[in-house]
Design a protein around this motif. Structure first.
Motif, mmCIF file in Angstrom:
data_model
loop_
_atom_site.group_PDB
_atom_site.id
_atom_site.type_symbol
_atom_site.label_atom_id
_atom_site.label_comp_id
_atom_site.label_asym_id
_atom_site.label_seq_id
_atom_site.Cartn_x
_atom_site.Cartn_y
_atom_site.Cartn_z
ATOM 1 N N VAL A 39 -3.743 14.766 2.041
ATOM 2 C CA VAL A 39 -3.161 13.897 0.932
ATOM 3 C C VAL A 39 -1.810 13.365 1.965
ATOM 4 O O VAL A 39 -1.346 12.193 1.573
ATOM 5 N N LEU A 40 -1.218 14.211 2.663
ATOM 6 C CA LEU A 40 -0.021 13.569 3.435
ATOM 7 C C LEU A 40 -0.437 12.577 4.348
ATOM 8 O O LEU A 40 0.413 11.502 4.660
ATOM 9 N N SER A 41 -1.455 12.833 4.989
ATOM 10 C CA SER A 41 -2.211 11.480 5.878
ATOM 11 C C SER A 41 -2.552 10.303 5.127
ATOM 12 O O SER A 41 -1.987 9.202 5.673
ATOM 13 N N ARG A 42 -2.850 10.308 3.844
ATOM 14 C CA ARG A 42 -3.253 9.282 2.826
ATOM 15 C C ARG A 42 -1.956 8.408 2.402
ATOM 16 O O ARG A 42 -1.860 7.284 2.384
ATOM 17 N N LEU A 43 -0.826 9.278 2.225
ATOM 18 C CA LEU A 43 0.486 8.933 2.096
ATOM 19 C C LEU A 43 1.031 8.150 3.080
ATOM 20 O O LEU A 43 1.707 7.088 3.178
ATOM 21 N N THR A 44 0.840 8.731 4.428
ATOM 22 C CA THR A 44 1.373 7.899 5.665
ATOM 23 C C THR A 44 0.719 6.732 5.720
ATOM 24 O O THR A 44 1.121 5.770 6.256
ATOM 25 N N ASP A 45 -0.505 6.421 5.511
ATOM 26 C CA ASP A 45 -1.178 5.345 5.472
ATOM 27 C C ASP A 45 -0.670 4.400 4.705
ATOM 28 O O ASP A 45 -0.511 3.182 5.016
ATOM 29 N N ARG A 46 -0.305 4.713 3.530
ATOM 30 C CA ARG A 46 0.377 3.858 2.507
ATOM 31 C C ARG A 46 1.631 3.406 3.048
ATOM 32 O O ARG A 46 1.893 2.228 2.803
ATOM 33 N N GLN A 47 2.357 4.348 3.597
ATOM 34 C CA GLN A 47 3.655 4.027 4.268
ATOM 35 C C GLN A 47 3.470 3.009 5.292
ATOM 36 O O GLN A 47 4.186 2.024 5.115
ATOM 37 N N GLU A 48 2.401 3.117 6.323
ATOM 38 C CA GLU A 48 2.318 2.008 7.398
ATOM 39 C C GLU A 48 1.980 0.833 6.750
ATOM 40 O O GLU A 48 2.264 -0.189 7.305
ATOM 41 N N GLU A 49 1.014 0.719 5.673
ATOM 42 C CA GLU A 49 0.684 -0.425 4.912
ATOM 43 C C GLU A 49 1.944 -1.262 4.523
ATOM 44 O O GLU A 49 1.845 -2.032 4.616
ATOM 45 N N ALA A 50 2.930 -0.244 3.770
ATOM 46 C CA ALA A 50 4.173 -1.052 3.301
ATOM 47 C C ALA A 50 4.802 -1.484 4.558
ATOM 48 O O ALA A 50 5.479 -2.659 4.342
ATOM 49 N N VAL A 51 5.051 -0.927 5.766
ATOM 50 C CA VAL A 51 5.830 -1.422 6.680
ATOM 51 C C VAL A 51 5.139 -2.760 7.219
ATOM 52 O O VAL A 51 5.802 -3.795 7.411
ATOM 53 N N ARG A 52 3.614 -2.854 7.183
ATOM 54 C CA ARG A 52 3.011 -3.966 7.750
ATOM 55 C C ARG A 52 3.381 -5.204 6.695
ATOM 56 O O ARG A 52 3.752 -6.522 7.027
ATOM 57 N N ARG A 53 3.239 -4.914 5.493
ATOM 58 C CA ARG A 53 3.489 -5.798 4.506
ATOM 59 C C ARG A 53 5.090 -6.506 4.527
ATOM 60 O O ARG A 53 5.314 -7.420 4.226
ATOM 61 N N VAL A 54 5.881 -5.512 4.937
ATOM 62 C CA VAL A 54 7.304 -6.151 5.154
ATOM 63 C C VAL A 54 7.484 -6.896 6.241
ATOM 64 O O VAL A 54 8.088 -8.185 5.991
ATOM 65 N N ALA A 55 6.703 -6.900 7.156
ATOM 66 C CA ALA A 55 6.785 -7.806 8.367
ATOM 67 C C ALA A 55 6.040 -9.201 7.975
ATOM 68 O O ALA A 55 6.404 -10.206 8.669
ATOM 69 N N THR A 56 5.144 -9.163 7.055
ATOM 70 C CA THR A 56 4.523 -10.332 6.954
ATOM 71 C C THR A 56 4.821 -10.963 5.282
ATOM 72 O O THR A 56 4.232 -11.877 4.816
#
Length: 476
Positions: A205-222
């Protein structure tokens, strides 16, 4: 050197000596010697002791000065009787002054040479009152020009410093505020992560949450720039979703998420990856992540703005450029506007009407920036905080044209012929030195071989700078 002497009658034919009496002409005939110099040779050199006073008898000669390492021709003449050299011989000197310029023979020339020391002493004997008056005028004017020149330089430096510090203050303050806010967000994110971990989240679950966090970081950049209406609509959808899932302070979270290009679908993915009891903590953790990314972007933007301002200051001062080279007039004008940005705000609208096809111009960039500063400052002063400043560029044949216009009250007809005179100013006592336009005129006309013109009517005043697009060939 021929050593030939000229008779009194011949000397009387030179305009400088035409009013002298026979005794005076006799002295000149006895002490003067005719000298010759071949084309290309130097009659005397700038900086050497001024030992001779020269009058041109035939040929063409060029007077030149060295300015910042560049040799500049200040005058060229073939007029018989033109004089150069120890022109300050009449002054009382313990040590002879140096030649203020060099003189080079353009063609073979013939000159009359008088020894500076003897000639100066004779002038003081012949014309004691006149030499006293001239001496007072010379030293008085030199002292006045030094003081006014120092004031002009200090004013220019103060103006540059004020404009630069004012413009630097905004990004520096923004970076400071963002850094403080970032510190708070990182601290909150650490606490939220500790709270999530204390709940013993399953590693998957923590890994999936981290994946969502990384996706949020990518979205900020673009993240794309949204219209106000689109941003408002998305924010409303996010607020509804957050409230439906019992997450408090939904408005603050939604605002940051909109800037990061997060939407309801993204939050649905987070909810699907996290047990319901940890959903609020997970959403807030992602919210803190978004905040930190946005704040770091803000800091990076502030640093870029500071770097851009420093680059503009370098462009304005031309500190890293050779003194004469092909320059982009638009870059010079833009850097000047940045330096004067504080003064151009308020009720003044700045309009830039640039001809982007205008080629580079061979010029002394730092000196042209002094011209733009003087002309723009005058325009802003004339408008007194209200009006339109227009900067227009264009091409007229082999000439680049820069026109600076304002909507101030205009220059009265009776003053238009005097605006380029040294020490002439229309400002109140203590507010101007009267050298700005004179300096600008000399830089444009004498330094660059261009032209500076004024046309003015109430509400429509223009200073037009015309610069040759092709550098003048060097004097031979």
């Amino acid at each position: 050197m021929t050593g030939q002497r000229l008779g009194p009658d011949t000397l009387r034919g030179l305009f400088l000596f035409e009013a002298l009496d026979d005794d005076q002409l006799g002295w000149l005939a006895e002490h003067g010697r005719v000298a010759t110099a071949g084309a290309g040779s130097t009659l005397f050199t700038e900086g050497e002791p001024a030992t001779g006073f020269f009058l041109l008898l035939s040929g063409t000669m060029s007077m030149r000065r060295t300015v910042r390492g560049d040799v500049l021709e200040v005058n060229r003449t073939d007029q018989r009787g033109s004089y150069a050299g120890a022109t300050q011989a009449y002054l009382s000197h313990d040590v002879p002054p140096d030649y203020a310029a060099s003189v080079v023979a353009i063609t073979d020339i013939e000159v009359l040479e008088l020894p500076a020391g003897e000639f100066g002493a004779q002038l003081r004997e012949w014309f004691p009152m006149a030499t006293h008056l001239l001496e007072g005028l010379f030293f008085g004017m030199r002292s006045s020009q030094e003081l006014v020149g120092q004031r002009e330089r200090l004013l220019a430096l103060g103006q540059l410093s004020a404009g630069l510090t004012h413009e630097l203050n905004n990004p520096a303050a923004a970076a400071g505020r963002a850094t403080e806010a970032l510190r708070d967000r990182v601290s909150a994110m650490r606490h939220k992560l500790a709270a999530l971990a204390s709940g013993r989240l399953d590693p998957d679950v923590l890994s999936r949450l981290t994946d969502r966090q990384e996706e949020a970081v990518r979205r900020v950049a673009t993240a794309p720039a949204l219209t106000s209406l689109a941003a408002s609509d998305r924010e409303g959808e996010l607020v509804d979703w957050l409230k439906d899932h019992s997450i408090v302070q939904a408005d603050d979270l939604a605002e940051a998420m909109v800037q990061a290009d997060l939407d309801v679908a993204f939050l649905d993915a987070v909810a699907a990856a996290i047990p319901a009891e940890h959903l609020e903590g997970a959403v807030r953790w992602i919210g803190y992540t978004v905040d930190t990314e946005l704040l770091m972007n803000e800091i990076a933007d502030a640093v870029r703005r500071v770097s851009a301002l420093v680059a503009d200051a370098k462009q304005y001062s031309q500190l890293d450029r050779s003194s004469h080279q092909d320059v982009d007039l638009h870059a010079l004008l833009d850097s000047t506007l940045v330096m004067l940005g504080k003064d151009a705000k308020g009720g003044v609208t700045v309009v830039k009407d640039y001809d982007r096809d205008l080629p580079a111009v061979p010029a002394y960039g730092a000196e042209l920036n002094q011209v733009w500063t003087n002309l723009i400052t005058n325009a802003l002063d004339a408008m007194a905080g209200e009006g339109t400043l227009t900067i227009r560029t264009g091409r007229d044949g082999e000439t680049a044209v820069v026109a600076i216009g304002d909507t101030g009250p205009g220059v009265p007809t009776e003053l238009r012929q005097r605006v380029f005179e040294p020490f002439f100013t229309t400002k109140a006592v203590g507010e101007g030195t009267g050298l700005g336009l004179d300096i600008s005129y000399r830089i444009v006309v004498q330094r660059h071989g261009g032209d500076l013109r004024l046309r003015s009517a109430p509400g429509d005043t223009w200073f037009e700078v015309r610069l040759p697009l092709v550098a003048a060939p060097p004097s031979e």
